[in-house]
Write a protein that holds these residues in place. Sequence first.
Motif, PDB file in Angstrom:
ATOM      1  N   THR A  34       1.042  -1.399   0.066  1.00 35.63           N
ATOM      2  CA  THR A  34      -0.029   0.011  -0.106  1.00 35.63           C
ATOM      3  C   THR A  34       0.959   1.403   0.114  1.00 35.63           C
ATOM      4  OG1 THR A  34      -0.187   0.069   2.555  1.00 35.63           O
ATOM      5  CG2 THR A  34      -1.971  -1.122   1.206  1.00 35.63           C
ATOM      6  N   THR A  35       0.245   2.356  -0.130  1.00 38.14           N
ATOM      7  CA  THR A  35       1.027   3.678  -0.359  1.00 38.14           C
ATOM      8  C   THR A  35       1.522   4.060   1.178  1.00 38.14           C
ATOM      9  OG1 THR A  35      -0.941   4.657  -0.039  1.00 38.14           O
ATOM     10  CG2 THR A  35      -0.036   4.466  -2.270  1.00 38.14           C
ATOM     11  N   GLU A  70       2.125  -4.409   3.411  1.00 35.44           N
ATOM     12  CA  GLU A  70       1.953  -5.481   2.425  1.00 35.44           C
ATOM     13  C   GLU A  70       0.618  -6.082   2.647  1.00 35.44           C
ATOM     14  OE1 GLU A  70       3.627 -10.036   1.712  1.00 35.44           O
ATOM     15  OE2 GLU A  70       5.171  -8.183   1.944  1.00 35.44           O
ATOM     16  N   ALA A 102      -3.096   0.790  -3.207  1.00 32.97           N
ATOM     17  CA  ALA A 102      -1.627   0.159  -3.646  1.00 32.97           C
ATOM     18  C   ALA A 102      -1.459   0.257  -5.207  1.00 32.97           C
ATOM     19  CB  ALA A 102      -1.698  -1.095  -3.283  1.00 32.97           C
TER      20      ALA A 102
END
Length: 171
Positions: A42-43, A47, A118
């Motif tokens: 993700t940003t 994970e 993500a």
Amino acid sequence: MGLVRLLRRHAPALLVLLILFPAAAHTVPLAGQPSPPFKAITTTGQEVSLDTYRGHVLLLDFFATWCIPCRVSVPHVVEMKLKYGRQGLQVLGLSADDDGGEAFRSFVNELRINYPLAPASQAVQSAFGIRSLPVMLVIDSRGVVREIYRNFNDEVGRSMELLIRRLLTEQ
């Protein structure tokens, strides 16, 4: 001998078919089938994978900042997260954008996206058969794809919300 001659004669057509319809296209999930496994970062650096969402209803939203229909669908997804997040709905936005630059940050802020995002790798996009955007998949708590929505309009929004409400009550 006949088979070799046939293959030689039709080799160009077979090559075109292999290019246009790669083997991955045959593994695209359908409603009622298990979701392909996936992994993404993700940003925020977390994970996530399909296993992260086991036991929850997941709305998987493939989008891009340059996608005009996504500007219509994303606010609906934001609303769904607000309405059903406390009941267990999980949402993951997978971006088909090339980078997470200023255009991406502006899109996220402007649309007030309230769920994890993500980048969608080419492998993930291929596994899910993403050829156009937006695409939204509703995946049940067992990891089964219950519905795939391609593009977006009010009817799609209503259908998606009804399905999510039903799945949340089945948990």
